[in-house]
Scaffold this motif. Structure first.
Motif, short mmCIF file in Angstrom:
data_model
loop_
_atom_site.label_atom_id
_atom_site.label_comp_id
_atom_site.label_asym_id
_atom_site.label_seq_id
_atom_site.Cartn_x
_atom_site.Cartn_y
_atom_site.Cartn_z
N ALA A 334 0.86 -1.41 0.11
CA ALA A 334 -0.36 -0.19 -0.28
C ALA A 334 0.90 1.23 0.08
N ALA A 335 2.06 1.23 0.63
CA ALA A 335 2.72 2.47 0.74
C ALA A 335 3.43 2.77 -0.67
N ASP A 336 4.12 2.11 -1.36
CA ASP A 336 4.64 1.44 -2.86
C ASP A 336 3.62 1.98 -3.92
N ILE A 337 1.87 1.68 -3.64
CA ILE A 337 1.16 2.30 -3.96
C ILE A 337 1.01 4.21 -4.30
N GLU A 338 1.17 4.47 -2.98
CA GLU A 338 0.39 6.02 -2.12
C GLU A 338 2.03 6.58 -2.51
N ALA A 339 3.33 6.64 -2.80
CA ALA A 339 4.53 6.62 -3.39
C ALA A 339 4.26 6.92 -5.39
N TYR A 340 3.30 5.97 -5.51
CA TYR A 340 3.17 5.45 -7.30
C TYR A 340 2.07 6.83 -7.64
N ILE A 341 1.05 7.11 -6.38
CA ILE A 341 0.03 8.24 -6.44
C ILE A 341 0.64 9.61 -6.01
N GLY A 345 1.03 12.19 -9.72
CA GLY A 345 -0.11 13.43 -9.61
C GLY A 345 -1.58 13.13 -9.48
N LEU A 346 -1.20 11.37 -9.55
CA LEU A 346 -2.67 11.79 -9.37
C LEU A 346 -3.40 11.72 -8.38
N ILE A 347 -5.20 11.98 -8.45
CA ILE A 347 -6.13 12.45 -7.67
C ILE A 347 -7.13 11.99 -8.00
N GLY A 348 -7.86 12.14 -7.35
CA GLY A 348 -9.62 11.96 -7.20
C GLY A 348 -9.86 10.77 -8.05
N GLU A 349 -10.66 10.26 -8.77
CA GLU A 349 -10.93 9.38 -9.31
C GLU A 349 -10.09 7.84 -9.44
N ASP A 350 -8.67 8.63 -10.18
CA ASP A 350 -7.29 8.23 -10.40
C ASP A 350 -6.51 7.10 -9.36
N ALA A 351 -6.82 8.37 -8.29
CA ALA A 351 -5.68 7.69 -7.11
C ALA A 351 -7.04 6.64 -6.50
N GLU A 352 -8.63 7.57 -6.62
CA GLU A 352 -9.58 5.66 -5.73
C GLU A 352 -9.09 4.83 -7.08
N ASN A 353 -9.09 4.78 -8.12
CA ASN A 353 -9.25 4.18 -9.24
C ASN A 353 -7.80 2.32 -9.08
N ILE A 354 -6.81 2.91 -8.67
CA ILE A 354 -5.49 2.35 -8.71
C ILE A 354 -5.25 1.89 -6.83
N ARG A 355 -6.33 2.85 -6.00
CA ARG A 355 -5.35 2.29 -4.81
C ARG A 355 -6.86 0.77 -4.88
N ASN A 356 -7.74 0.70 -5.52
CA ASN A 356 -8.77 -0.52 -4.83
C ASN A 356 -8.98 -1.13 -6.21
N ALA A 357 -8.59 -1.72 -7.64
CA ALA A 357 -8.65 -1.97 -8.31
C ALA A 357 -7.80 -3.52 -7.85
N ASP A 358 -8.28 -4.63 -8.39
CA ASP A 358 -8.51 -5.95 -8.15
C ASP A 358 -6.21 -5.17 -8.98
N PRO A 359 -5.37 -6.05 -8.47
CA PRO A 359 -3.39 -5.52 -9.24
C PRO A 359 -4.28 -6.30 -10.28
N ARG A 360 -3.95 -7.41 -10.89
CA ARG A 360 -4.07 -7.68 -11.83
C ARG A 360 -4.90 -7.15 -12.74
#
Length: 835
Positions: A334-341, A345-360
């Protein structure tokens, strides 16, 4: 160590399993002309129910060994003669003589003869017939139907083989694999890729395919730097037919196909048609495909001539999944994903998408119309005539019309990037906006191909052929919607807050002509066959690119290539042969290489020398081919990261690189109800000296410099050192089959640094295929098929990309890896009904 032993054992079994079989009975067959009683060299002979097949020698003879005593049917065919089947009983001490009568009609096979390798050719090749192709044709794209051939690695953007797919052969990407349809070039003239998504369900109209690995024989279109895929569409069917082919599978995948044919009308005409639809949601989120196609063909058969007209088209709508999944999402915490966000510069729906989507199954695109839309229409007129017993002439006219676009949603797009000035609104100035753009391609490709085959004597065959093709393509982009005004607007219009418009922010056109002529000859003496082939090819390309003053102006490049090939084949008495060949291939750069460079930095054409040494064997129980190859490159074009004089990272020439390999293709059938097909490809794919360039960004995020790293004997990107496949097929009941299909691909590096941290892990995937055929009085055949892919739910990625950067004085190298995960366990269930 376990993986090394496993793949080594697979290759040894593939190469040497024939040595464990012992001969029992020999069958000698002689094929002659019925009227003149002269021997027919080169006739195809096969023993039905076994693997024994081959071609007769110059004396019209062929010998089969290892046949058990019993009743057999032998099938004999020869171009220009009526095919026959004969029954015989073994053992027999007499030579079996078969007389063939001349055919009343010319056969469709003559259309592709000039550009194909025959059974005795000093070329490494694999033939697939209609039955081979149909076994797995349940909706996946054509590359997936070729997956069990030597050295092939397939991949899919959406993860399940529907939509955008591709294949690499011997590590060579699609731009280096020459594809022809009835001898007519299919590769895109500018990018040189082959986009099979534009011809959905095309396999349902294919009669046979020949894959030549290496340079291969002379053919039309772009130079083959890894392989040639020569496709022949439908051939003559004498009886009328109708066929329904439907399948359903995972990810809501549907395939619906209707095929009809009139059979032979008045002994002269045939008409065939196909209509197809394929839809799938895709394994990847929003990776949906909506594909439609049709195929129409009409033919006239004269006593000495054949005229065939083909019209076929494909239309695709595919949601974009070509960004892949970032490493932080696929393998990170989760920390790696936040660093990527944060870094992106991901915000809003784009940030939530990468946080919540199935990784594969993650897909970075969320815009509902982030689609690729393209239609491609093909028109072919093919003519062949037999002037005499010694001379055949072939010609074809063709025209391809392509047009389409992909739509994108861009956030915070700078006006200056679209050639626009900032917009003043009251006291404020707007310099960027969210927008929707369409990037269009509209092209025409047309030309003529021709060949003549002259049989000078029983020993000497000559072929002269060539082609002239023209490509004209328009490239343009339109802004169709923007959140802020693109131009000065009245106050009441600006209050609307969104603007439907159509502004063309770029346009350029290109023209490419491709002329080639080739001559080849085959001379047979005793057990030797000598082969020579020379091709001259001239390419002229007019394009919009940078001149020496960095002005973007129309330019032209002219290239001339000479491609010689020689080879020899020796036939042994046991229906086996050894061959050796040497060939030279040359290939021009692609569109991006020309557009994003100046005459001073423009890359040179690539050149390759290809040496092939092989052995082929056909007996009642074993078909085997084993070969070694050396593909030696000069000026191979690869991505190095280096910025050229216009600030672009295009491909650069590397002076010396090579591919050395050993391949095996074996099928073992000890009894009629069981067979085992194996392929193995071991290779070493190296660049002798490779220089990697990494961008260094300053505090304003501009490239201030580049770091250079030097590597020696590094591995070429996406070139696995071992690719192996296996298919175990068992017939437990009449008309039923169970097949267990396996594929292993070793580690693949994403760039040319041989860095394990930038690589795809090895994978071993297994599929299961079940099929059963039924027959009723009113129905010719009902076929049921079930294909279960990845039955052990292997988590693997078959494609990806990488780039590295250094930021704001930090000496650490930041590497971004992106992967394309493939689907876990999934199925396709098919129902085929023939009338």
């Amino acid at each position: 160590m376990y993986i090394v032993k496993k793949r080594g054992l697979l290759f040894i079994l593939a190469a040497f399993s024939p040595m464990f079989l012992w001969a029992q009975t020999n069958l000698s067959v002689k094929v002659v002309d019925k009227d003149e009683n002269k021997p027919l060299g080169g006739a195809s002979v096969s023993v039905v129910g076994s693997l024994a097949n081959g071609q007769t020698n110059r004396q019209g003879n062929i010998l089969f060994k290892n046949l058990k005593d019993g009743s057999y049917t032998i099938r004999i065919s020869y171009v220009g003669y009526k095919p026959v089947e004969k029954k015989l009983v073994l053992p027999s001490t007499e030579e079996f003589i078969v007389s063939l009568s001349q055919q009343e009609f010319i056969a469709d096979e003559v259309i592709v003869n000039a550009t194909r390798a025959n059974a005795n050719a000093a070329t490494t090749y694999k033939n697939l017939n209609r039955q081979d192709i149909a076994k797995n044709n349940l909706g996946q794209d054509l590359p997936y139907l070729l997956d069990q051939t030597p050295g092939v690695v397939t991949y899919s953007d959406a993860g399940a083989g529907v939509g955008y797919t591709g294949m690499r052969i011997r590590g060579s990407d699609p731009t280096r694999v020459n594809v022809t349809v009835n001898g007519i070039p299919y590769n895109d003239a500018e990018s040189m890729g082959s986009f099979f998504v534009n011809l959905p369900d095309f396999a349902s109209s294919v009669d046979n395919i020949q894959i030549q690995r290496g340079v291969g024989s002379s053919t039309n279109g772009a130079g083959a730097f890894g392989a040639s895929v020569n496709i022949q569409t439908n051939t003559r069917v004498d009886t009328s037919y109708a066929e329904l082919d439907n399948s359903y599978g995972s990810f809501n995948t549907w395939k619906n196909t209707v095929r009809i044919g009139t059979g032979l009308i008045n002994n002269k005409f045939t008409f065939d048609g196909r209509l197809s639809r394929i839809k799938s949601d895709g394994f990847v989120d929003r990776g949906a495909s909506d594909l439609k196609s049709f195929f129409l063909s009409g033919a006239w058969y004269g006593k000495k001539s054949l005229l065939r007209a083909n019209v076929f088209s494909g239309k695709e709508k595919t949601y974009q999944a070509w960004n892949g999944v970032p490493e932080e999402k696929l393998f990170g915490t989760a920390a790696d994903i936040e660093a990527y966000i944060s870094a992106n510069g991901l915000i809003g729906e784009d940030a939530e998408n990468i946080r919540n989507a199935d990784p594969r199954r993650y897909n970075s695109f969320l815009y509902k119309n982030q689609n690729d839309n393209y239609q491609q229409d093909h028109y072919q007129l093919l003519y062949s005539t037999s002037v005499s017993d010694k001379l055949n002439l072939n010609g074809a006219l063709h025209y391809t019309r392509g047009r389409g676009y992909y739509e994108e949603y861009k956030t915070g797009a700078a006006y200056e990037d679209y050639g626009l000035a900032p917009v003043a609104v009251g006291d404020s100035t707007i310099s960027s906006t969210d927008l929707v753009r369409e990037r269009w391609l509209s092209n025409h490709f047309y030309g003529i191909t021709y060949s003549g085959q002259y049989k000078a004597s029983d020993q000497l065959n000559l072929t002269l052929g060539g082609a002239y093709n023209e490509y004209k393509g328009d490239h343009y982009g339109d802004i169709t919607w923007s959140r802020n005004p693109l131009f000065e607007r009245a106050a009441h219009e600006i209050d609307k807050g969104a603007f439907d418009t159509r502004y063309r922010y770029y346009f350029n056109d290109a023209k490419k002509t491709d002329f080639n002529i080739f001559a080849k000859g085959e001379y047979q003496m005793a057990n030797f066959s000598l082969f020579a082939d020379v091709q001259y090819r001239r390419v002229t390309y007019s394009f919009l690119g940078f001149d020496r003053n960095l002005n973007n102006v129309q330019q032209e490049a002219d290239l001339n290539f000479f491609n010689p090939k020689v080879g020899m084949t020796y036939r042994f008495a046991n229906n086996s042969q050894a061959y050796l060949s040497y060939a030279v291939g040359n290939k021009e750069p692609v569109r991006d290489d020309y557009e994003n460079s100046t005459p001073d930095s423009r890359p040179k054409a690539e050149r390759m020398q290809d040496i092939e040494l092989g052995y082929r064997l056909s007996t009642a129980h074993v078909n085997m081919g084993i070969n070694g190859y050396a593909m030696l490159y000069k000026n191979q074009l690869i991505l190095t990261g280096q910025i050229n004089d216009v600030g672009a990272q295009t491909r650069m020439n590397v002076p010396d690189s090579y591919r050395l390999g050993l391949e095996a293709d074996v099928k073992w059938q000890p009894i009629r109800t069981f067979s085992w097909a194996l392929t193995g490809a071991l290779s070493s794919n190296k660049i002798k000296d490779f220089y990697e360039y990494i961008n260094i960004y300053d505090a304003d995020w501009n490239v201030s410099d580049q770091q250079v790293n030097h590597y020696e004997r590094t591995t070429i990107a996406l070139s696995p050192s071992f690719v192996g496949s296996s298919e175990l097929a068992f017939v437990p009941v009449k008309n039923g089959e169970i097949a267990f299909i396996s594929k292993y691909v070793s580690r693949q590096y994403l760039d040319n640094t041989s860095n394990v941290d930038r690589s795809l892990d090895a994978f071993f995937v297994n599929n299961l295929r079940l099929s059963y055929q039924l027959k009723f009085k009113s129905v010719k055949n009902i076929g049921l098929s079930l294909l279960v892919n990845n039955i052990f739910n292997e988590k693997y990625e078959s494609n990806g990309y990488t780039y590295s950067s250094i930021y704001q004085g930090d000496p650490a190298v930041y590497t971004s890896n992106f992967y394309f995960p493939q689907a876990g366990t999934n199925f396709l269930l098919g129902l085929n009904v023939k009338f």
